[in-house]
Design a protein around this motif. Structure first.
Motif, PDB file in Angstrom:
ATOM      1  N   ARG A 141       0.826  -1.206   0.000  1.00 25.05           N
ATOM      2  CA  ARG A 141       0.000   0.000   0.000  1.00 25.05           C
ATOM      3  C   ARG A 141       0.861   1.258   0.000  1.00 25.05           C
ATOM      4  O   ARG A 141       0.692   2.141  -0.847  1.00 25.05           O
ATOM      5  CB  ARG A 141      -0.917  -0.012   1.218  1.00 25.05           C
ATOM      6  CG  ARG A 141      -1.594   1.342   1.460  1.00 25.05           C
ATOM      7  CD  ARG A 141      -2.488   1.277   2.676  1.00 25.05           C
ATOM      8  NE  ARG A 141      -3.057   2.575   2.973  1.00 25.05           N
ATOM      9  CZ  ARG A 141      -3.921   2.795   3.950  1.00 25.05           C
ATOM     10  NH1 ARG A 141      -4.308   1.792   4.719  1.00 25.05           N
ATOM     11  NH2 ARG A 141      -4.398   4.002   4.167  1.00 25.05           N
ATOM     12  N   ALA A 142       1.786   1.359   0.939  1.00 23.58           N
ATOM     13  CA  ALA A 142       2.623   2.556   1.001  1.00 23.58           C
ATOM     14  C   ALA A 142       3.465   2.691  -0.237  1.00 23.58           C
ATOM     15  O   ALA A 142       3.668   3.781  -0.764  1.00 23.58           O
ATOM     16  CB  ALA A 142       3.510   2.514   2.250  1.00 23.58           C
ATOM     17  N   ALA A 143       3.965   1.553  -0.710  1.00 22.80           N
ATOM     18  CA  ALA A 143       4.770   1.600  -1.928  1.00 22.80           C
ATOM     19  C   ALA A 143       3.939   2.058  -3.102  1.00 22.80           C
ATOM     20  O   ALA A 143       4.401   2.806  -3.961  1.00 22.80           O
ATOM     21  CB  ALA A 143       5.377   0.219  -2.211  1.00 22.80           C
ATOM     22  N   GLY A 144       2.674   1.614  -3.154  1.00 27.56           N
ATOM     23  CA  GLY A 144       1.823   2.031  -4.257  1.00 27.56           C
ATOM     24  C   GLY A 144       1.550   3.515  -4.229  1.00 27.56           C
ATOM     25  O   GLY A 144       1.539   4.184  -5.248  1.00 27.56           O
ATOM     26  N   TYR A 474      22.035   3.842   3.178  1.00 27.92           N
ATOM     27  CA  TYR A 474      21.675   3.829   1.763  1.00 27.92           C
ATOM     28  C   TYR A 474      20.562   2.821   1.537  1.00 27.92           C
ATOM     29  O   TYR A 474      20.686   1.644   1.868  1.00 27.92           O
ATOM     30  CB  TYR A 474      22.904   3.475   0.919  1.00 27.92           C
ATOM     31  CG  TYR A 474      22.573   3.202  -0.516  1.00 27.92           C
ATOM     32  CD1 TYR A 474      22.163   4.232  -1.359  1.00 27.92           C
ATOM     33  CD2 TYR A 474      22.644   1.918  -1.046  1.00 27.92           C
ATOM     34  CE1 TYR A 474      21.849   3.987  -2.680  1.00 27.92           C
ATOM     35  CE2 TYR A 474      22.337   1.668  -2.371  1.00 27.92           C
ATOM     36  CZ  TYR A 474      21.940   2.705  -3.172  1.00 27.92           C
ATOM     37  OH  TYR A 474      21.623   2.462  -4.481  1.00 27.92           O
ATOM     38  N   VAL A 475      19.460   3.286   0.974  1.00 27.29           N
ATOM     39  CA  VAL A 475      18.342   2.437   0.577  1.00 27.29           C
ATOM     40  C   VAL A 475      18.004   2.801  -0.857  1.00 27.29           C
ATOM     41  O   VAL A 475      17.898   3.988  -1.191  1.00 27.29           O
ATOM     42  CB  VAL A 475      17.118   2.659   1.492  1.00 27.29           C
ATOM     43  CG1 VAL A 475      15.937   1.826   1.027  1.00 27.29           C
ATOM     44  CG2 VAL A 475      17.471   2.320   2.927  1.00 27.29           C
ATOM     45  N   PHE A 476      17.853   1.825  -1.731  1.00 27.37           N
ATOM     46  CA  PHE A 476      17.604   2.121  -3.131  1.00 27.37           C
ATOM     47  C   PHE A 476      16.169   1.780  -3.512  1.00 27.37           C
ATOM     48  O   PHE A 476      15.466   1.042  -2.822  1.00 27.37           O
ATOM     49  CB  PHE A 476      18.582   1.370  -4.040  1.00 27.37           C
ATOM     50  CG  PHE A 476      18.555  -0.118  -3.895  1.00 27.37           C
ATOM     51  CD1 PHE A 476      17.629  -0.882  -4.577  1.00 27.37           C
ATOM     52  CD2 PHE A 476      19.469  -0.760  -3.064  1.00 27.37           C
ATOM     53  CE1 PHE A 476      17.608  -2.258  -4.440  1.00 27.37           C
ATOM     54  CE2 PHE A 476      19.460  -2.132  -2.924  1.00 27.37           C
ATOM     55  CZ  PHE A 476      18.518  -2.888  -3.618  1.00 27.37           C
ATOM     56  N   THR A 477      15.734   2.345  -4.617  1.00 26.71           N
ATOM     57  CA  THR A 477      14.392   2.089  -5.127  1.00 26.71           C
ATOM     58  C   THR A 477      14.312   0.649  -5.632  1.00 26.71           C
ATOM     59  O   THR A 477      15.099   0.240  -6.480  1.00 26.71           O
ATOM     60  CB  THR A 477      14.059   3.055  -6.268  1.00 26.71           C
ATOM     61  OG1 THR A 477      14.153   4.393  -5.778  1.00 26.71           O
ATOM     62  CG2 THR A 477      12.654   2.802  -6.790  1.00 26.71           C
ATOM     63  N   ALA A 527      10.382   8.427   0.474  1.00 25.87           N
ATOM     64  CA  ALA A 527       9.191   8.319   1.307  1.00 25.87           C
ATOM     65  C   ALA A 527       9.498   7.786   2.706  1.00 25.87           C
ATOM     66  O   ALA A 527       8.618   7.797   3.570  1.00 25.87           O
ATOM     67  CB  ALA A 527       8.162   7.411   0.627  1.00 25.87           C
ATOM     68  N   LEU A 528      10.713   7.315   2.953  1.00 26.41           N
ATOM     69  CA  LEU A 528      11.086   6.760   4.253  1.00 26.41           C
ATOM     70  C   LEU A 528      11.756   7.820   5.107  1.00 26.41           C
ATOM     71  O   LEU A 528      12.472   8.691   4.600  1.00 26.41           O
ATOM     72  CB  LEU A 528      12.032   5.572   4.080  1.00 26.41           C
ATOM     73  CG  LEU A 528      11.504   4.359   3.313  1.00 26.41           C
ATOM     74  CD1 LEU A 528      12.565   3.280   3.245  1.00 26.41           C
ATOM     75  CD2 LEU A 528      10.242   3.820   3.960  1.00 26.41           C
ATOM     76  N   SER A 529      11.548   7.720   6.403  1.00 34.64           N
ATOM     77  CA  SER A 529      12.265   8.597   7.334  1.00 34.64           C
ATOM     78  C   SER A 529      13.693   8.086   7.513  1.00 34.64           C
ATOM     79  O   SER A 529      14.029   6.962   7.108  1.00 34.64           O
ATOM     80  CB  SER A 529      11.552   8.629   8.680  1.00 34.64           C
ATOM     81  OG  SER A 529      11.638   7.353   9.327  1.00 34.64           O
ATOM     82  N   ALA A 530      14.546   8.905   8.123  1.00 29.95           N
ATOM     83  CA  ALA A 530      15.930   8.493   8.356  1.00 29.95           C
ATOM     84  C   ALA A 530      15.982   7.267   9.262  1.00 29.95           C
ATOM     85  O   ALA A 530      16.803   6.358   9.054  1.00 29.95           O
ATOM     86  CB  ALA A 530      16.721   9.653   8.968  1.00 29.95           C
ATOM     87  N   GLY A 531      15.099   7.207  10.253  1.00 24.74           N
ATOM     88  CA  GLY A 531      15.077   6.050  11.137  1.00 24.74           C
ATOM     89  C   GLY A 531      14.636   4.786  10.422  1.00 24.74           C
ATOM     90  O   GLY A 531      15.166   3.698  10.661  1.00 24.74           O
ATOM     91  N   GLU A 532      13.652   4.898   9.507  1.00 23.79           N
ATOM     92  CA  GLU A 532      13.200   3.727   8.757  1.00 23.79           C
ATOM     93  C   GLU A 532      14.289   3.225   7.818  1.00 23.79           C
ATOM     94  O   GLU A 532      14.473   2.016   7.657  1.00 23.79           O
ATOM     95  CB  GLU A 532      11.937   4.084   7.981  1.00 23.79           C
ATOM     96  CG  GLU A 532      10.719   4.287   8.888  1.00 23.79           C
ATOM     97  CD  GLU A 532       9.540   4.901   8.155  1.00 23.79           C
ATOM     98  OE1 GLU A 532       8.403   4.731   8.632  1.00 23.79           O
ATOM     99  OE2 GLU A 532       9.756   5.553   7.117  1.00 23.79           O
ATOM    100  N   ARG A 533      15.023   4.146   7.217  1.00 21.07           N
ATOM    101  CA  ARG A 533      16.136   3.714   6.367  1.00 21.07           C
ATOM    102  C   ARG A 533      17.198   3.002   7.204  1.00 21.07           C
ATOM    103  O   ARG A 533      17.804   2.022   6.759  1.00 21.07           O
ATOM    104  CB  ARG A 533      16.739   4.919   5.633  1.00 21.07           C
ATOM    105  CG  ARG A 533      15.837   5.497   4.566  1.00 21.07           C
ATOM    106  CD  ARG A 533      16.589   6.432   3.636  1.00 21.07           C
ATOM    107  NE  ARG A 533      17.093   7.607   4.315  1.00 21.07           N
ATOM    108  CZ  ARG A 533      16.422   8.737   4.453  1.00 21.07           C
ATOM    109  NH1 ARG A 533      15.186   8.837   3.973  1.00 21.07           N
ATOM    110  NH2 ARG A 533      16.954   9.768   5.071  1.00 21.07           N
TER     111      ARG A 533
END
Length: 629
Positions: A141-144, A474-477, A527-533
């Motif tokens: 859902r969030a990704a969509g 680092y988080v990639f698409t 779309a992610l926060s620094a903590g989520e990354r």
């Protein structure tokens, strides 16, 4: 014979997809043509107005050559300068009328291009919002939702490209047709025999250009796609440079970027080769008539063509037809190809439309598989996980050393916390251990190997022995599964979903996984926060088989409880752990604590450092014990 038959079958199987792809492109091209014609035919009044003002603009073309011919024949050559000046005044008036018509033409072109832009924007926004809405209540859902936003932001930019290309295409096509009509009418009015000199090479040049237009447009499209792929690859690589170096993936990333560069160079070479067709078409259709006109001047004079008519014909060729042909050739070859590419992607939802379905390969996009440390690498209890011997490091020959003569040993399976004030060299130490920096003096060994090996193969082997998670993770698409597995190699079976879920559960990221829609949910770094990354990066490091993990303030955006859960997860995971601590609570969970304090740098247990280090006592003074998980 069997091998031959097998090879033939394989070749035929390879040709079939290629034929299918070509058929698909041809069908898409026909669809674009039909859509374009339908769009134009729905606006007959605008087309009629555009044709009318274009005809007025073409009056300048007719008047220029014809008035010049009459000025010479009836005026200056006949001894009547006043008549010659009068005809030149007619040419000047035609210029003013043509300029007025050009201004009106631009308005009519805007009446075509702006509705096209609006229609494309409506389609793009509608599709993006539809994807976001249909993603609600479904996995991802969030990704969509993030994907729908990405579709809107990226494709509206392509809409602007489509509008500009379409406007340029309308302008050059219309200009050539009406300029040609004005010039032909002028030649007929001057001397019809001039058409025998001008029209055949002009038609031959147009035929050459028309015959090469499709392959030229295809090469233009290939070049644009290759350029986009290279830009995407380079952008991804630049953002991941630190991770690439820390994981020893320099060679594989270099090869991937090199393939993109080579693909763009080949596309550019092919485009340049077909670009010769443009020069050939211009030479035949625009410049050959000028040569023929000069060469055949004696014959034309014998046919009754006057000197003024010859001058007028030369004016038509050099001042009208040649510039119009140049604009047509370059416009159709450039803007036309861009328009076809962009409109095709807007209509079909191309891979770079931002949607999650056609996932573009990114680092780790192939399904990775777990690896085990190289058995040739010493990693037993007798070999320390990390050794520093007399390590000194300074950022430049004249700079003050950040570290001076540092000695340190972390046993296999040991836990070290590094504390100290800002600027003491904590992150520098992490980069030295990861091999991203080379010490000015001394030696660093990871599981018995140099931290900065001299050979590429040794670097690849060492990459599996350590993993660095920096503060800015680092988080990639891509999918969540791809993000979690990108540090794993490709030599064995992919980890089951339960293993991945155990990893995210261990570091406290289970809620984030549910938010993203599961392991196959789409990850948008923005779309992610620094903590989520950071949580994703911690889970990725947890899954890595590397026996040495370096966390450089990798949980600085998490609350103390979440940080404690993540650190204990790595303790239970096994292997050596080096934590660059931003909270003193991390030091209490370590077996050894390194206090970086310039010349007073020291290492020991919590109790020992309370006795020997004034800085550590100050840091620990405000700390309150936390409950362990």
């Amino acid at each position: 014979m069997a091998e031959s038959a097998e090879g033939s079958a394989g070749t035929g199987a390879g040709r079939a997809p290629a034929r299918g792809a070509r058929a698909g492109r041809d069908s898409a091209r026909r669809g674009l043509v039909r859509a374009g014609l339908g769009f134009l035919l729905r606006r007959p009044r605008t087309l009629a107005a555009l044709a009318g003002w274009s005809a007025l603009e073409a009056a300048h073309t007719f008047a220029l050559g014809f008035a010049l011919a009459r000025a010479l024949d009836d005026g200056f050559l006949a001894g009547h300068p006043a008549t010659g000046l009068a005809w030149l005044s007619v040419a000047a008036l035609g210029l003013l009328v043509g300029a007025w018509g050009t201004a009106r033409v631009h308005r009519q072109v805007a009446q075509l291009t702006e509705p096209l832009r609006d229609e494309l924007v409506r389609r793009v926004v509608g599709r993006g919002l539809h994807e976001a809405v249909t993603a609600v209540g479904t996995p991802g859902r969030a990704a969509g939702e993030a994907s729908g936003t990405g579709v809107v932001s990226r494709l509206t930019h392509q809409v602007e490209i489509a509008r500009d290309s379409f406007a340029g295409l309308v302008m050059v096509s219309r200009s050539f047709l009406f300029t040609l009509a004005g010039a032909v009418l002028g030649l007929v009015a001057l001397a019809p025999v001039l058409l025998l000199v001008v029209v055949p090479p002009l038609l031959a040049g147009l035929a050459v250009f028309a015959g090469t237009l499709r392959p030229l447009a295809r090469r233009q499209r290939d070049f644009l796609v290759a350029d986009e792929e290279l830009a995407r690859e380079v952008g991804t690589t630049v953002r991941a440079l630190r991770d690439v170096a820390a994981c020893g993936a320099q060679e594989s990333v270099r090869r991937r970027v090199e393939r993109r560069v080579t693909a763009e160079r080949r596309a550019a070479d092919a485009l340049a080769r077909w670009g010769v067709a443009r020069a050939l078409a211009l030479g035949i259709g625009g410049r050959l008539p000028v040569v023929l006109l000069l060469v055949l001047t004696p014959w034309l004079l014998r046919q009754g063509v006057s000197a003024g008519a010859l001058a007028g014909a030369l004016t038509y060729l050099t001042q009208s037809l040649l510039p119009a042909l140049q604009s047509l050739v370059h416009g159709l070859g450039g803007a036309g190809a861009r328009l076809a590419v962009v409109i095709g992607r807007l209509r079909e939802g191309a891979p770079d439309s931002g949607g999650p379905a056609p996932r573009t390969p990114t680092p780790g996009s192939r399904t990775p598989t777990p690896r085990t440390p190289d058995p040739r690498t010493p990693s037993g209890p007798e070999v320390p996980a990390l050794e520093l011997r007399g390590v000194t490091f300074a950022y430049g020959p004249g700079a003050a050393p950040v570290l001076t003569g540092l000695d340190l040993t972390v046993p296999a399976g040991g836990r070290l916390a590094v504390v100290g004030p800002s600027g003491a060299g904590k992150s520098t130490l992490a980069l030295l251990v990861a091999g991203l920096l080379r010490p000015s003096a001394g030696e660093i060994r990871v599981h018995g190997q140099p931290a900065v090996p001299g050979r590429l193969r040794a670097a690849e082997q060492l990459a599996g022995q350590r993993v660095l998670i920096p503060q800015e993770s680092y988080v990639f698409t891509g999918s969540l599964r791809e993000n979690l597995c990108c540090l794993l190699p490709e030599s064995s079976a992919p980890p089951p979903g339960a293993v991945l879920l155990d990893a995210v559960e261990a570091v406290g990221a289970r809620a984030l996984v549910r938010q993203l829609g599961g392991l196959d949910g789409w990850v948008d770094p923005v779309a992610l926060s620094a903590g989520e990354r950071q949580q994703l990066a911690l889970a990725r490091a947890y899954l890595s088989p590397a026996p040495l993990v370096v966390l450089d303030e990798a949980s600085s955006h998490l609350d103390p409880a979440a940080e404690e859960m993540a650190e204990y997860a790595f303790i239970r995971r096994g292997g050596a752990l080096v934590v660059i601590a931003h909270r003193i609570s991390s030091a209490l969970r370590a077996e050894l604590i390194l206090v970086l304090d310039g010349e007073r740098t020291c290492c020991g247990t919590h109790a020992q450092l309370l006795e020997s280090s004034a800085l550590y006592r100050d840091l620990a003074a405000g700390w309150a014990p936390q409950s362990r998980v």
